[in-house]
Enzyme design. Structure first.
Site, PDB file in Angstrom:
ATOM      1  CB  ALA A 156      -1.008   0.032   1.378  1.00 19.15           C
TER       2      ALA A 156
ATOM      3  N   GLY B  81       0.622  -5.321   0.721  1.00 12.97           N
ATOM      4  CA  GLY B  81      -0.181  -5.434  -0.238  1.00 12.97           C
ATOM      5  C   GLY B  81       0.171  -6.086  -1.482  1.00 12.97           C
TER       6      GLY B  81
ATOM      7  CD  GLU C 139      -2.538  -7.979   2.449  1.00 10.24           C
ATOM      8  OE1 GLU C 139      -2.345  -6.907   1.921  1.00 10.24           O
ATOM      9  OE2 GLU C 139      -2.967  -8.535   3.210  1.00 10.24           O
TER      10      GLU C 139
ATOM     11  CD  GLU D 200       1.226  -5.716   5.586  1.00 10.67           C
ATOM     12  OE1 GLU D 200       2.232  -6.488   6.111  1.00 10.67           O
ATOM     13  OE2 GLU D 200       0.421  -5.950   4.515  1.00 10.67           O
TER      14      GLU D 200
HETATM   15  C1  LIG Z   1      12.312  -2.277   0.760  1.00  7.91           C
HETATM   16  C2  LIG Z   1      11.631  -1.011   0.536  1.00  7.91           C
HETATM   17  C3  LIG Z   1      10.419  -1.105  -0.519  1.00  7.91           C
HETATM   18  C4  LIG Z   1      12.728  -0.133  -0.447  1.00  7.91           C
HETATM   19  O1  LIG Z   1      14.017   0.058   0.331  1.00  7.91           O
HETATM   20  P1  LIG Z   1      15.054   0.842  -0.079  1.00  7.91           P
HETATM   21  O2  LIG Z   1      15.427   0.614  -1.273  1.00  7.91           O
HETATM   22  O3  LIG Z   1      15.994   1.009   0.804  1.00  7.91           O
HETATM   23  O4  LIG Z   1      14.349   2.408  -0.547  1.00  7.91           O
HETATM   24  P2  LIG Z   1      13.584   3.343   0.534  1.00  7.91           P
HETATM   25  O5  LIG Z   1      14.470   4.522   0.909  1.00  7.91           O
HETATM   26  O6  LIG Z   1      13.057   2.856   1.964  1.00  7.91           O
HETATM   27  O7  LIG Z   1      12.343   3.783  -0.110  1.00  7.91           O
HETATM   28  C5  LIG Z   1      12.403   4.520  -1.191  1.00  7.91           C
HETATM   29  C6  LIG Z   1      11.282   5.521  -1.516  1.00  7.91           C
HETATM   30  O8  LIG Z   1       9.851   4.826  -1.420  1.00  7.91           O
HETATM   31  C7  LIG Z   1       9.395   5.191  -0.423  1.00  7.91           C
HETATM   32  N1  LIG Z   1       8.251   4.173  -0.207  1.00  7.91           N
HETATM   33  C8  LIG Z   1       8.905   3.103   0.120  1.00  7.91           C
HETATM   34  N2  LIG Z   1       7.899   1.932   0.229  1.00  7.91           N
HETATM   35  C9  LIG Z   1       6.469   3.131   0.342  1.00  7.91           C
HETATM   36  C10 LIG Z   1       5.423   2.677   0.340  1.00  7.91           C
HETATM   37  N3  LIG Z   1       4.651   1.381   0.653  1.00  7.91           N
HETATM   38  N4  LIG Z   1       4.549   3.612   0.255  1.00  7.91           N
HETATM   39  C11 LIG Z   1       4.840   4.760  -0.088  1.00  7.91           C
HETATM   40  N5  LIG Z   1       6.249   5.355  -0.402  1.00  7.91           N
HETATM   41  C12 LIG Z   1       7.007   4.113   0.098  1.00  7.91           C
HETATM   42  C13 LIG Z   1      10.190   5.890   0.523  1.00  7.91           C
HETATM   43  O9  LIG Z   1       9.421   6.767   1.498  1.00  7.91           O
HETATM   44  C14 LIG Z   1      11.176   6.314  -0.215  1.00  7.91           C
HETATM   45  O10 LIG Z   1      10.838   7.759  -0.346  1.00  7.91           O
HETATM   46  P3  LIG Z   1      11.764   8.920  -0.676  1.00  7.91           P
HETATM   47  O11 LIG Z   1      12.828   8.545  -1.599  1.00  7.91           O
HETATM   48  O12 LIG Z   1      12.532   9.056   0.695  1.00  7.91           O
HETATM   49  O13 LIG Z   1      10.822  10.152  -0.909  1.00  7.91           O
HETATM   50  C15 LIG Z   1      11.292  -0.323   1.688  1.00  7.91           C
HETATM   51  O14 LIG Z   1      11.056   1.168   1.186  1.00  7.91           O
HETATM   52  C16 LIG Z   1      10.111  -0.386   2.545  1.00  7.91           C
HETATM   53  O15 LIG Z   1      10.220  -1.516   3.350  1.00  7.91           O
HETATM   54  N6  LIG Z   1       8.915   0.090   2.255  1.00  7.91           N
HETATM   55  C17 LIG Z   1       7.694  -0.190   3.048  1.00  7.91           C
HETATM   56  C18 LIG Z   1       7.103  -1.587   2.481  1.00  7.91           C
HETATM   57  C19 LIG Z   1       5.850  -1.604   3.581  1.00  7.91           C
HETATM   58  O16 LIG Z   1       5.993  -1.572   4.742  1.00  7.91           O
HETATM   59  N7  LIG Z   1       4.726  -2.274   2.890  1.00  7.91           N
HETATM   60  C20 LIG Z   1       3.663  -2.766   3.576  1.00  7.91           C
HETATM   61  C21 LIG Z   1       2.621  -1.432   3.532  1.00  7.91           C
HETATM   62  S1  LIG Z   1       1.117  -1.851   4.296  1.00  7.91           S
HETATM   63  C22 LIG Z   1       0.149  -2.621   3.244  1.00  7.91           C
HETATM   64  O17 LIG Z   1       0.698  -2.810   2.117  1.00  7.91           O
HETATM   65  C23 LIG Z   1      -1.160  -2.786   3.339  1.00  7.91           C
HETATM   66  C24 LIG Z   1      -1.829  -3.379   2.540  1.00  7.91           C
HETATM   67  C25 LIG Z   1      -3.011  -3.835   2.732  1.00  7.91           C
HETATM   68  C26 LIG Z   1      -4.407  -2.767   2.490  1.00  7.91           C
HETATM   69  C27 LIG Z   1      -4.605  -2.455   3.865  1.00  7.91           C
HETATM   70  C28 LIG Z   1      -5.934  -1.964   3.701  1.00  7.91           C
HETATM   71  C29 LIG Z   1      -6.217  -0.757   4.571  1.00  7.91           C
HETATM   72  C30 LIG Z   1      -5.862   0.495   3.950  1.00  7.91           C
HETATM   73  C31 LIG Z   1      -6.680   1.749   3.784  1.00  7.91           C
HETATM   74  C32 LIG Z   1      -6.152   2.745   3.112  1.00  7.91           C
HETATM   75  C33 LIG Z   1      -6.063   2.689   1.653  1.00  7.91           C
HETATM   76  C34 LIG Z   1      -6.925   2.174   0.999  1.00  7.91           C
HETATM   77  C35 LIG Z   1      -6.782   0.661   0.302  1.00  7.91           C
HETATM   78  C36 LIG Z   1      -8.010  -0.045   0.117  1.00  7.91           C
HETATM   79  C37 LIG Z   1      -7.905  -1.566   0.262  1.00  7.91           C
HETATM   80  O18 LIG Z   1      -7.059  -1.998  -0.596  1.00  7.91           O
HETATM   81  O19 LIG Z   1      -8.331  -2.113   0.907  1.00  7.91           O
END
Ligand SMILES: CC(C)(COP(=O)(O)OP(=O)(O)OC[C@H]1O[C@@H](n2cnc3c(N)ncnc32)[C@H](O)[C@@H]1OP(=O)(O)O)[C@@H](O)C(=O)NCCC(=O)NCCSC(=O)/C=C/CCCCCCCCCCCCC(=O)O
Length: 722
Positions: free
Chosen positions: A61, A100, A103, A123
């Protein structure tokens, strides 16, 4: 957002395209839903391959959308439609499949991963559970115990481990997408219906064992969570997967994620995620920034001093593949240090299943002369300014002119060291935290002369070591220890007023700190602070003998830790400090009846009437005093952002991540409340000037308590700041 193409005539290739990590923002979800529908209803398409652009499948997400009003289609129906399809859907996983993203992959019928891919459900680190079916599908695929471990810890697995666990069907070294397309061609019509590939159709075996695993898991998670909700809720979601039919499990998952999604803990954890990444984006008053400053290449590093810090720093460098010349002045110290470093590397290699630790990268020497061709030196000698100045002068003569000189001082004036060298611009602080091979935090201390190149080099080196670097300005104690001093002061005052060390610690640990402040003090050794207080003239021959014991430099002072040091009670190492230990070097703190008597005598000697100290007072006085100093630090430009202060506390001082950090916590409590409570405590303790609300806090409250990201706009004279 997502692209649709056809390959090999009958295969639809759907490519997620949302750089940098293909996060599933609303627009991506909309596009992918539309094109998946097109692929599944197009009669000519016989199978679908789902992949991500630029070598990344999907990081889940878009975290920036959490906390905002929902928009765009949800993920769950998309995953259901995909899984229900009679056309095989194959995920081609490169880079990461997280949250996600995983998933979606679990909704596919097959998963092919590149050998370097990583998969997982992080998460829990964001205060959530896998909320788009992940908590229900993963246990159906790999069983309750493995799913429990992965979901409650957020640990990512390599492609190889994913294959062993059964999360992926094949791991490839070459082109993942081509392999997935071939795979898709091969499975068209082979497994019809695709029933056995639909995880929602499976029943996880719920044996007595699984019940016990869940029970044990819950107990373990509660013990480790330090008050964080999400890990506990993860276990509840897995229990639903184990005991309910899939559709009811999904209902439970939805209820649980809805409970978490707007929680203050999820906000705090998501704030930490971005704060950690923003800390890399430093800037200097000169206009130099992280993205316009070139770091120097660092191949060989000198470490001077092989005490606890020098050893940990050496291990960190060697583990990152960097050659180290480690210098000690005395043979005995050298011997001890060398054995400790080799032992740590040996144990680390064993843990990783490596037979040989990288000892070829190490040189131990008694001669500074051997630092002639290192690119950077990290000084880690005793906290003695005169000694450090002598060393820096000598280093200037020994090292090549381009060598960066870094000090690991935990609070001494970096600029005072720079001025004894002929290369002031190449001097910075690299403040590691003990144990330096474990702790993530690195304060990069930038003096008025430090060049952008020096800061960039220190930050880049920190990143290579796996540290979270934060650029801070130069003042006594920098950010972390400067705030820590006020935290400690409050803790000592609370003892004077009637609390016991174990009571204060218990309250702090219930708040979520890894360890109470008195346990920390015993672990690091009470003599550390004693030496600093002597050096700063708070104790010792320079103090006018007429000065009252509980009064220093115009304010209230607690001599409690000095009195303990005088009695030889230095903490764990002496077997006695704020707590009692079974033996010197013992690790298990026990409340000490002698300490209680000592406190009683102390209070009666100074006419202090003990009172009951409430838990909320412990938290308020400790955390608000810290945040108040944080506001002063921001005003002085010692930290560029409140987020930087919070990163320092979360990664260096055991502050509970689910509370964001001292500045975020103040914002969550409400700045007006913090201001009012500080005013209250300052009225009660006018002899503690640090409890007086800082001008920045007052201005922020007058401005209506803007969110943390806007605080910087209220700092005066910004041009002179970090
Ligand atoms: C391992 C990484 C992916 C990469 O690591 P690295 O190469 O070291 O680079 P980073 O510096 O960390 O990241 C680069 C830039 O990218 C940005 N970034 C990274 N991940 C995200 C992200 N998931 N969202 C937004 N931005 C992201 C980061 O900030 C950097 O930006 P910048 O260069 O500094 O500007 C590592 O980044 C990492 O581990 N990322 C996080 C991964 C993570 O935690 N994923 C899980 C997210 S939660 C999820 O997926 C849940 C999903 C289920 C849906 C949940 C339902 C409720 C949601 C309601 C709201 C939304 C509606 C959805 C509707 C529905 O589907 O139900």
């Amino acid at each position: 957002m997502a692209r649709y193409s056809r390959t090999e005539g009958t295969i639809a290739l759907i490519t997620l395209s949302n750089p940098p990590v293909n996060a599933l923002g609303a627009a991506v979800r909309r596009t992918i839903t539309d094109i998946m529908h097109r692929a599944l209803t197009d009669g000519e398409v016989k199978a679908v391959v789902l992949c991500g652009e630029n070598g990344t499948f999907c990081a889940g997400a878009d975290i920036r959308e959490f906390g905002k009003p929902p928009s765009g289609p949800a993920l769950v129906p998309l995953i259901h439609d995909m899984e229900a399809s009679e056309k095989p859907v194959v995920a081609a996983i490169e880079g990461v499949a997280l949250g996600g993203g995983l998933e979606i992959a679990l909704g596919c019928h097959y998963r092919i991963a590149h050998a370097k891919a990583r998969l997982g459900f992080p998460e829990v680190m964001l205060g959530l559970i896998p909320g788009a079916g992940g908590s229900q599908r993963l246990p159906r695929l790999i069983g309750i115990p493995a799913a429990l471990e992965l979901i409650t810890t957020g640990r990512l697995v390599s492609a190889q481990e994913a294959l062993k666990l059964g999360i992926v069907d094949q791991v490839v070294d070459g082109n993942t997408i081509e392999t997935a397309v071939k795979f898709a061609l091969n499975v068209i019509g082979v497994c019809r219906p695709l029933l056995s590939r639909r995880l929602s159709e499976r029943t996880p075996a719920f044996s007595v064992d699984a019940a016990a695993v869940l029970e044990e898991g819950m107990a373990r998670v509660k013990q480790r969570a330090r008050g964080a909700f999400a890990p506990v809720v993860c276990v509840q979601a897995l229990r639903a997967a184990a005991t309910l039919p899939y559709s009811r499990g999904m209902e439970t998952e939805e209820q649980l994620i809805n409970m978490l999604i707007d929680s203050s803990q999820a906000r705090a954890l998501q704030y930490c995620f971005f704060a950690q990444r923003n800390a890399r984006k430093w800037s200097l008053p000169s206009g130099a920034r992280w993205n316009n400053s070139k770091p120097r290449a660092v191949h060989r590093v000198g470490v001077v001093g092989l005490g606890t810090m020098g050893r940990g720093i050496t291990v960190s460098l060697v583990k990152a593949g960097i050659s180290v010349v480690a210098v000690e002045m005395e043979e005995k110290q050298m011997d001890l240090g060398m054995r400790a470093v080799l032992g740590m590397l040996e144990r680390d290699a064993q843990r990783r299943g490596d037979t040989r630790p990288p000892t070829h990268l190490l040189t131990f020497t008694l001669s500074l002369q051997q630092l002639g061709n290192v690119d950077l030196v990290i000084e880690a000698v005793f906290e003695d300014m005169a000694l450090k100045k002598r060393l820096f002068t000598e280093l200037c003569n020994v090292c090549k002119p381009s060598t960066l000189l870094c000090t690991n001082t935990s609070g001494l004036d970096v600029d005072a060291l720079a001025v004894v060298t002929h290369r002031r611009s190449l001097v910075v602080g690299m403040h590691f935290f003990a144990p330096a091979n474990v702790m993530k935090l690195l304060e990069v201390v930038c003096g008025p002369h430090s060049s952008a190149e020096a800061v960039a080099t220190a930050m880049t080196l920190g990143k290579r070591l796996g540290k979270v670097g934060v650029v801070v300005g130069n003042c006594p104690g920098f950010v972390g220890n400067r705030m820590m001093k006020l935290y400690l002061d409050q803790a000592y005052f609370l003892l004077e007023e009637g609390a016991a060390p174990e009571q204060v610690d218990q309250v702090l640990e219930e708040f979520g700190f890894t360890m109470g402040i008195f346990k920390v003090s015993d672990l690091s050794g009470l003599d550390v602070g004693w030496r600093v207080r002597k050096a700063s003239g708070l104790i010792g021959p320079d103090v006018n003998p007429k000065t009252p014991s509980r009064w220093r430099q115009g304010c209230r002072y607690s001599p409690l830790p000095d009195l303990l040091c005088e009695q030889g009670h230095l903490g764990q190492k002496s077997g006695r400090g704020w707590y009692l230990y079974e033996t010197p070097g013992g690790k298990e703190p026990k409340p000490d009846p002698a300490m209680h008597r000592f406190l009683q005598e102390y209070r009666s000697r100074y006419g202090l009437t003990p009172r009951h100290v409430h838990a909320h007072e412990v938290i308020e006085r400790c955390t608000y005093a810290m945040a108040n100093e944080g506001f002063r630090i921001l005003e002085e430009g010692i930290a560029a952002r409140a987020e930087d202060i919070d990163v320092i506390y979360v990664f260096g001082y055991g502050w509970p991540r689910h509370r964001g950090g001292p500045m975020f916590h103040a914002a969550q409590v409400g700045l007006a409340t913090v201001l009012q409570r500080l005013e209250h405590y300052h009225q009660l303790h006018p002899d503690v000037p640090h409890l007086q609300p800082s001008p920045l806090l007052q201005r922020l409250v007058e401005a209506g308590s803007p969110p943390v990201h806007h605080w910087r706009e209220h700092v005066q004279h910004l041009h002179s700041h970090l």
